[in-house]
Design a protein around this motif. Structure first.
Motif, PDB file in Angstrom:
ATOM      1  N   SER A 176      37.652  25.523  46.629  1.00 38.76           N
ATOM      2  CA  SER A 176      38.961  25.352  46.059  1.00 38.76           C
ATOM      3  C   SER A 176      39.380  26.451  45.024  1.00 38.76           C
ATOM      4  O   SER A 176      40.653  26.594  44.904  1.00 38.76           O
ATOM      5  CB  SER A 176      38.882  23.960  44.931  1.00 38.76           C
ATOM      6  N   VAL A 177      38.401  27.428  44.675  1.00 41.25           N
ATOM      7  CA  VAL A 177      38.809  28.656  44.053  1.00 41.25           C
ATOM      8  C   VAL A 177      38.881  29.779  44.944  1.00 41.25           C
ATOM      9  O   VAL A 177      39.902  30.391  44.942  1.00 41.25           O
ATOM     10  CB  VAL A 177      37.809  28.940  42.747  1.00 41.25           C
ATOM     11  N   PHE A 202      45.622  50.671  51.100  1.00 44.47           N
ATOM     12  CA  PHE A 202      44.550  49.857  51.814  1.00 44.47           C
ATOM     13  C   PHE A 202      43.596  49.625  50.463  1.00 44.47           C
ATOM     14  O   PHE A 202      43.132  50.843  50.399  1.00 44.47           O
ATOM     15  CB  PHE A 202      44.116  50.618  53.026  1.00 44.47           C
ATOM     16  N   VAL A 203      43.341  48.517  50.417  1.00 50.08           N
ATOM     17  CA  VAL A 203      42.401  48.184  49.371  1.00 50.08           C
ATOM     18  C   VAL A 203      40.932  47.778  49.680  1.00 50.08           C
ATOM     19  O   VAL A 203      40.896  46.636  50.467  1.00 50.08           O
ATOM     20  CB  VAL A 203      42.916  46.995  48.523  1.00 50.08           C
ATOM     21  N   PHE A 204      40.091  48.330  49.407  1.00 43.19           N
ATOM     22  CA  PHE A 204      38.525  47.865  49.412  1.00 43.19           C
ATOM     23  C   PHE A 204      38.137  47.394  48.104  1.00 43.19           C
ATOM     24  O   PHE A 204      38.982  47.454  47.247  1.00 43.19           O
ATOM     25  CB  PHE A 204      37.851  49.136  49.673  1.00 43.19           C
ATOM     26  N   ALA A 205      37.002  46.459  48.091  1.00 44.35           N
ATOM     27  CA  ALA A 205      36.523  45.948  46.928  1.00 44.35           C
ATOM     28  C   ALA A 205      34.920  45.731  46.991  1.00 44.35           C
ATOM     29  O   ALA A 205      34.422  45.798  48.204  1.00 44.35           O
ATOM     30  CB  ALA A 205      37.098  44.536  46.434  1.00 44.35           C
ATOM     31  N   THR A 269      34.444  39.400  35.720  1.00 42.60           N
ATOM     32  CA  THR A 269      35.589  38.634  35.552  1.00 42.60           C
ATOM     33  C   THR A 269      35.425  37.115  36.516  1.00 42.60           C
ATOM     34  O   THR A 269      34.792  37.380  37.388  1.00 42.60           O
ATOM     35  CB  THR A 269      37.029  39.176  35.910  1.00 42.60           C
ATOM     36  N   LYS A 270      35.744  36.206  35.855  1.00 41.54           N
ATOM     37  CA  LYS A 270      35.706  34.843  36.649  1.00 41.54           C
ATOM     38  C   LYS A 270      36.947  34.747  37.619  1.00 41.54           C
ATOM     39  O   LYS A 270      36.835  33.677  38.525  1.00 41.54           O
ATOM     40  CB  LYS A 270      35.577  33.766  35.635  1.00 41.54           C
ATOM     41  N   ASP A 271      37.765  35.739  37.546  1.00 46.98           N
ATOM     42  CA  ASP A 271      39.112  35.740  38.368  1.00 46.98           C
ATOM     43  C   ASP A 271      38.755  36.527  39.651  1.00 46.98           C
ATOM     44  O   ASP A 271      39.894  37.441  40.208  1.00 46.98           O
ATOM     45  CB  ASP A 271      40.287  35.997  37.798  1.00 46.98           C
ATOM     46  N   VAL A 272      37.583  36.652  40.325  1.00 44.76           N
ATOM     47  CA  VAL A 272      37.275  37.437  41.526  1.00 44.76           C
ATOM     48  C   VAL A 272      38.187  37.175  42.679  1.00 44.76           C
ATOM     49  O   VAL A 272      38.748  37.837  43.321  1.00 44.76           O
ATOM     50  CB  VAL A 272      35.822  37.245  41.732  1.00 44.76           C
ATOM     51  N   ALA A 273      38.502  35.832  42.803  1.00 41.94           N
ATOM     52  CA  ALA A 273      39.183  35.397  43.891  1.00 41.94           C
ATOM     53  C   ALA A 273      40.600  36.129  43.884  1.00 41.94           C
ATOM     54  O   ALA A 273      41.167  36.457  44.705  1.00 41.94           O
ATOM     55  CB  ALA A 273      39.526  33.802  43.989  1.00 41.94           C
ATOM     56  N   SER A 274      41.275  36.257  42.639  1.00 38.91           N
ATOM     57  CA  SER A 274      42.552  36.862  42.464  1.00 38.91           C
ATOM     58  C   SER A 274      42.447  38.447  43.012  1.00 38.91           C
ATOM     59  O   SER A 274      43.338  38.568  43.694  1.00 38.91           O
ATOM     60  CB  SER A 274      42.903  36.840  41.091  1.00 38.91           C
ATOM     61  N   ALA A 298      33.767  36.779  49.524  1.00 39.59           N
ATOM     62  CA  ALA A 298      34.796  37.510  50.084  1.00 39.59           C
ATOM     63  C   ALA A 298      35.123  36.845  51.570  1.00 39.59           C
ATOM     64  O   ALA A 298      36.301  36.595  51.979  1.00 39.59           O
ATOM     65  CB  ALA A 298      34.272  38.776  50.523  1.00 39.59           C
ATOM     66  N   LEU A 299      34.262  36.283  52.181  1.00 36.34           N
ATOM     67  CA  LEU A 299      34.517  35.749  53.364  1.00 36.34           C
ATOM     68  C   LEU A 299      35.580  34.525  53.220  1.00 36.34           C
ATOM     69  O   LEU A 299      36.242  34.159  54.135  1.00 36.34           O
ATOM     70  CB  LEU A 299      33.448  35.488  54.185  1.00 36.34           C
ATOM     71  N   ALA A 300      35.002  33.387  52.353  1.00 35.62           N
ATOM     72  CA  ALA A 300      35.802  32.661  51.931  1.00 35.62           C
ATOM     73  C   ALA A 300      36.980  32.683  51.845  1.00 35.62           C
ATOM     74  O   ALA A 300      38.133  32.144  52.088  1.00 35.62           O
ATOM     75  CB  ALA A 300      35.351  31.729  50.993  1.00 35.62           C
ATOM     76  N   MET A 301      37.554  34.023  51.239  1.00 37.03           N
ATOM     77  CA  MET A 301      38.840  34.565  51.013  1.00 37.03           C
ATOM     78  C   MET A 301      39.591  35.043  52.326  1.00 37.03           C
ATOM     79  O   MET A 301      40.582  35.628  52.018  1.00 37.03           O
ATOM     80  CB  MET A 301      38.868  35.566  49.720  1.00 37.03           C
ATOM     81  N   GLY A 302      38.964  35.048  53.226  1.00 36.46           N
ATOM     82  CA  GLY A 302      39.343  35.634  54.555  1.00 36.46           C
ATOM     83  C   GLY A 302      39.263  37.152  54.523  1.00 36.46           C
ATOM     84  O   GLY A 302      39.899  37.779  55.629  1.00 36.46           O
TER      85      GLY A 302
END
Length: 385
Positions: A176-177, A202-205, A269-274, A298-302
């Motif tokens: 959900s997050v 192009f963004v890497f993380a 940060t707890k806002d990793v998904a952002s 990361a995979l959950a975020m596609g």
């Protein structure tokens, strides 16, 4: 049922076990947590634990091999357990298990989850030391849990029949997050502007502690080489240093990193998904994992992943399916660089990886882990110690 969760630091509890603790409380169980006040993963609390009625007991978990320090902490932990008289004690991480059991087996049914064993992957003196510590722990647990196939086979080969591998992908993550649908194109454009990331950049993380065994140094070296050729790339560093472990970078490389305009330091940060929502490719070439949560997130975020051909990592990422699995050593990071460069040039691969990731998204759900863990507790609570 009285359940005690033991984990080495508060930050790790907050990040990994809080969902389970809250769910257990909602089901009417009494939940206590024994941990240190340290926040290795320094993010805001995910829940209001006080309001939920979760009880905390704080104990230092020594990170060295001082036997007197481990003994003092072990005796304190066992005194706390005797004051609670739990049905189940579940300890996470080798350090947590070793310290808790250093003064002897506890009186209550004790489960231990090793998030990544040392002896199956190390060599030389380290293999012997970790092997001795881990075997010491095995002998004092009622049940041994591991997260990956390599660790499972290694423990079975030693003759321990009370070992079990999690049927889930480690601890999973909160879908959900970590859901790309939570972030609109307008919102993402605003975040990119805030971070001074261009429309065509192009963004890497990278997420995690900045330590060499997690591949941090290889990510930095690869990115600096890419950036020297192409300034339209960015790297989000989500996490921070660990005072105990080195980054693996030289002093000069650290200076180059700090002065590189393409590297954006986010911190813990707890806002990793952002930040993953604006990431094109996640890079995590770690050689010492159990089942890396950051890769699952990361995979959950596609987001496709470049990772190392190492235990745990290669059970989540399939080469040429949802990312790339590359060979890395202390001196060899060329595979990381080559795959990063390849995905910048050919974005068709990314689109195919994203399609495959979407098909497997439910496999990454932390709720699967929580349900399985609750079932284990119910099973073992009915068995006499």
């Amino acid at each position: 049922m009285k359940i005690v969760l033991i984990i080495t630091d508060y930050g790790s509890f907050n990040n990994f076990l809080s969902d389970l603790a809250i769910r257990l409380k909602e089901d009417g169980h009494e939940v206590s947590v024994i941990t240190s006040e340290t926040r290795v993963i320094n993010i805001q609390d995910k829940f209001d634990y006080l309001a939920a009625g979760i009880k905390f007991f704080y104990v230092d978990f020594p990170r060295g091999f001082n036997p007197f320090a481990h003994y003092r902490s072990s005796k304190k932990i066992q005194k706390i357990l005797d004051s609670i008289v739990p049905n189940i004690v579940h300890i996470h991480f080798t350090t947590g298990i070793f310290t808790t059991l250093f003064a002897g087996r506890v009186k209550y049914r004790t489960l231990g989850t090793f998030h990544g064993l040392g002896f199956p992957v190390l060599s030389g003196l380290k293999k012997q030391v970790f092997g001795a510590v881990e075997k010491f722990c095995f002998g004092r647990l009622d049940k041994i849990y591991v997260l990956n196939e390599v660790d499972y086979k290694a423990v079975k080969a030693l003759g321990y029949k009370n070992v079990e591998k999690y049927e889930t992908l480690g601890l999973g993550c909160d879908l959900s997050v970590f859901n790309p649908d939570n972030f609109s194109e307008t919102w993402k454009a605003s975040l990119r502007e805030e971070l001074d990331i261009g429309v065509n950049d192009f963004v890497f993380a990278y997420t995690g502690r900045f330590v060499n065994f997690k591949g941090y140094d290889k990510v930095i070296r690869s990115f600096l080489k890419l950036y020297s050729k192409n300034s339209k790339v960015k790297l989000l560093l989500i996490g921070g240093n660990d005072p105990i472990h080195p980054t693996g970078l030289t002093e000069n490389e650290t200076i180059l990193m700090n002065n590189c305009e393409g590297i954006i330091h986010i911190g813990f940060t707890k806002d990793v998904a952002s930040y993953l929502s604006i990431t094109d490719v996640f890079v995590f070439p770690s050689v010492k994992e159990g089942m890396p949560v950051c890769v699952i997130e990361a995979l959950a975020m596609g987001v496709p992943v470049i990772t190392a051909d190492s235990r745990g990592c290669n059970e989540i990422v399939q080469n040429d399916y949802n990312g790339y699995v590359v060979d890395v050593t202390d001196d060899n990071w060329s595979g990381v660089y080559e795959k990063m460069e390849q995905l910048i040039i050919n974005k068709d691969y990314i689109n195919q990886f994203k399609s495959n990731i979407q098909q497997d998204r439910n496999d990454y759900d932390r709720n699967r882990y929580v349900i399985c863990e609750k079932s284990r507790y119910e099973q073992y609570s009915s068995i006499e110690k």
